[in-house]
Design an enzyme around this catalytic site. Sequence first.
Site, short mmCIF file in Angstrom:
data_model
loop_
_atom_site.label_atom_id
_atom_site.label_comp_id
_atom_site.label_asym_id
_atom_site.label_seq_id
_atom_site.Cartn_x
_atom_site.Cartn_y
_atom_site.Cartn_z
N HIS A 1 -13.04 17.03 56.91
CA HIS A 1 -12.93 17.38 58.33
C HIS A 1 -11.72 16.74 59.00
O HIS A 1 -11.44 17.02 60.17
CB HIS A 1 -14.21 16.98 59.08
CG HIS A 1 -14.33 15.50 59.28
ND1 HIS A 1 -14.66 14.64 58.26
CD2 HIS A 1 -14.13 14.75 60.38
CE1 HIS A 1 -14.66 13.41 58.73
NE2 HIS A 1 -14.35 13.45 60.01
N HIS B 1 -7.98 16.15 63.18
CA HIS B 1 -9.44 16.03 63.08
C HIS B 1 -10.05 17.35 63.53
O HIS B 1 -9.81 17.79 64.64
CB HIS B 1 -9.91 14.88 63.97
CG HIS B 1 -11.34 14.53 63.80
ND1 HIS B 1 -12.36 15.28 64.34
CD2 HIS B 1 -11.93 13.50 63.14
CE1 HIS B 1 -13.52 14.72 64.03
NE2 HIS B 1 -13.28 13.64 63.30
#
Length: 188
Positions: A86, A101
């Site tokens: 992620h 992110h």
Amino acid sequence: MGLFERIKSAFVSSDGKVTHPEATFATRPDTVYAPVSGVLLSLQEVNDQVISAGLLGDGYAILPTGSGVLYAPVSGRVSVVTVTNHAIGLRTDDGIEVLIHIGIDTVKMDGKGFTRLVEANDEVRAGQPLMTFDVEAIKLAGYEEVVACVISNPDAFSNIEHVGDSGTLLGGRPLVKLGDPLLVARKA
């Protein structure tokens, strides 16, 4: 073979694996570019205390409107990848450290809906696909799909210019497209 099949065969290998084409855009070594297309947000608007307080770095967030492919916003080396795919970090030859992110609390998805296309220490070019993410899977899991793109070492620069505002608006919010300039890092 029809036109659609020829186009599809350019992106799907014989084993059925999808190949994402590189994005091409003009680059400068001091500039960080949009890794996805979407609605531009300030970090303060992100519903995460760590990101909104700037603890990850200085930059922008983007609510993606595109295909769920994350592209390299700079040319450099992959410095870090998370096991849950992620987040990813890059470092340029000029010392800019970029952290991207994907989503809020998506670490709790344990990598489901994310596919990494590069590994730590790989050299990448701006516009190269880094990973894919399933926007619908993120939403179905109850998380926000916002993508934060920050310079994680802002103290290494005398000035970071926020140049991401575009003249194109959606509901009064600026839009950026993949490869639009976001940040310019200036050394003293």
